[in-house]
Enzyme design. Structure first.
Site, short mmCIF file in Angstrom:
data_model
loop_
_atom_site.label_atom_id
_atom_site.label_comp_id
_atom_site.label_asym_id
_atom_site.label_seq_id
_atom_site.Cartn_x
_atom_site.Cartn_y
_atom_site.Cartn_z
N LYS A 28 -98.29 9.49 -6.40
CA LYS A 28 -99.45 8.62 -6.67
C LYS A 28 -100.09 8.12 -5.37
CE LYS A 28 -97.78 7.18 -11.25
NZ LYS A 28 -97.35 6.03 -12.10
N TYR A 68 -103.64 9.77 -18.88
CA TYR A 68 -103.05 8.57 -19.48
C TYR A 68 -103.64 8.24 -20.84
CZ TYR A 68 -100.31 7.74 -15.27
OH TYR A 68 -99.39 7.85 -14.25
N PHE A 76 -102.47 -2.68 -19.50
CA PHE A 76 -102.48 -2.22 -18.10
C PHE A 76 -103.34 -0.98 -17.89
CE2 PHE A 76 -98.66 -0.42 -20.17
CZ PHE A 76 -98.84 0.94 -19.92
N ARG A 104 -87.26 13.33 -14.08
CA ARG A 104 -87.36 11.92 -14.53
C ARG A 104 -86.18 11.10 -14.00
NH1 ARG A 104 -91.79 9.56 -17.27
NH2 ARG A 104 -90.28 8.26 -18.39
N THR A 110 -89.27 3.28 -14.94
CA THR A 110 -90.70 2.96 -14.73
C THR A 110 -90.86 1.69 -13.90
OG1 THR A 110 -91.17 3.95 -16.88
CG2 THR A 110 -92.87 2.51 -15.96
N ARG A 121 -88.10 5.86 -7.14
CA ARG A 121 -88.64 4.50 -7.31
C ARG A 121 -87.65 3.45 -6.81
NH1 ARG A 121 -90.90 5.96 -13.34
NH2 ARG A 121 -93.07 6.45 -12.79
N ASN A 131 -95.88 2.31 -8.73
CA ASN A 131 -94.53 2.89 -8.82
C ASN A 131 -94.43 4.33 -8.33
OD1 ASN A 131 -95.73 4.10 -10.98
ND2 ASN A 131 -94.27 3.39 -12.52
N HIS A 134 -95.29 10.05 -10.85
CA HIS A 134 -95.41 10.31 -12.28
C HIS A 134 -94.61 11.57 -12.58
CE1 HIS A 134 -97.13 11.17 -16.26
NE2 HIS A 134 -97.17 12.42 -15.85
N GLU A 145 -99.93 17.94 -20.15
CA GLU A 145 -100.36 17.44 -18.84
C GLU A 145 -100.58 18.54 -17.79
OE1 GLU A 145 -97.32 14.62 -17.75
OE2 GLU A 145 -97.87 13.21 -19.34
P1 IDP Z 1 -93.63 6.42 -16.72
O1 IDP Z 1 -94.61 6.66 -15.58
O2 IDP Z 1 -92.26 6.06 -16.20
O3 IDP Z 1 -93.59 7.56 -17.71
P2 IDP Z 1 -95.14 4.93 -18.70
O4 IDP Z 1 -94.58 3.93 -19.62
O5 IDP Z 1 -95.56 6.25 -19.26
O6 IDP Z 1 -94.12 5.12 -17.49
O7 IDP Z 1 -96.40 4.24 -17.99
C1 IDP Z 1 -97.30 5.02 -17.25
C2 IDP Z 1 -97.65 4.31 -15.98
O8 IDP Z 1 -98.39 3.13 -16.30
C3 IDP Z 1 -96.45 3.80 -15.18
O9 IDP Z 1 -95.87 4.78 -14.35
C4 IDP Z 1 -97.10 2.70 -14.36
O10 IDP Z 1 -97.86 3.25 -13.27
C5 IDP Z 1 -98.09 2.11 -15.37
N1 IDP Z 1 -97.51 0.98 -16.10
C6 IDP Z 1 -96.63 1.02 -17.11
N2 IDP Z 1 -96.32 -0.23 -17.55
C7 IDP Z 1 -97.06 -1.08 -16.79
C8 IDP Z 1 -97.19 -2.50 -16.74
O11 IDP Z 1 -96.57 -3.25 -17.49
N3 IDP Z 1 -98.06 -3.00 -15.81
C9 IDP Z 1 -98.76 -2.22 -14.95
N4 IDP Z 1 -98.67 -0.87 -14.97
C10 IDP Z 1 -97.82 -0.30 -15.86
MG MG Z 2 -95.04 8.26 -19.02
#
Ligand code: IDP
Ligand code: MG
Length: 166
Positions: A28, A68, A76, A104, A110, A121, A131, A134, A145
């Protein structure tokens, strides 16, 4: 016995591994800006996942929205699209055995505060909204994707010799 006779016959990669899987991994914008690209790619290479596609690219809101889409409407979501379009990313297609699960696990949870040390991470990130990586979370997600980022021609079939040992 000659050296060549001690070598087992090396079959094609698809024959050696009957469950090769491809996944999308993104480095990212914050990680690109922080100069972590090499370290992140190195971890996947060292684990034996092969790089079959890689490119540096700048996402626009449309492309970030496509990635997304499942999160559309979440609190968010707008911040996430701004984050993902804030600078260049590195997109990768990785291939290996159980690659989706392996990638993963290597990324960690996450929320970086919940990510174990030793994960990407857990070692490099602090905040859920920054974070740094992805990874597709299921075969269905990978199938949805990968075409957003790579055409068939941009994913190069090859057989890195080191995978013979993995
Ligand atoms: P992942 O990337 O581990 O699969 P997801 O739940 O799919 O996590 O969320 C996608 C992305 O959205 C996360 O990697 C992060 O960048 C962002 N994200 C998820 N939850 C939050 C939050 O509570 N606040 C801000 N950003 C979030
Ligand atoms: Mg995800």
């Amino acid at each position: 016995m000659s050296a060549t006779q001690t070598q087992p016959i090396i079959k094609a990669r698809e024959q050696r591994f009957n469950a090769l899987q491809r996944t999308l991994v993104l480095i990212k914008p914050d990680a690109v800006q922080r100069g972590l690209v090499g370290q992140i790619i190195s971890r996947f290479e060292a684990r034996g996942l092969s790089l079959v596609g890689v490119k540096l690219m700048q996402l626009d809101a449309q492309l970030a929205g496509k990635l997304y889409e499942p999160h559309f409407g979440r609190p968010f979501y707008d911040g996430l699209v701004s984050y993902m379009t804030s600078g260049p990313i590195v997109a990768m297609c990785l291939e290996g055995v159980d690659t989706i699960t392996v990638a993963r696990k290597m990324m960690g949870a996450t929320k970086p505060a919940e990510a174990e040390p030793g994960t990407i991470r857990g070692d490099f990130a602090q905040r859920v909204d920054f974070n740094i990586v992805h990874g597709s979370d299921s075969p269905e997600s990978a199938a949805r994707e990968l075409p957003i980022f790579f055409s068939q021609e941009e994913m190069v079939n090859h057989d890195p010799s080191y995978t013979y040992f993995l």
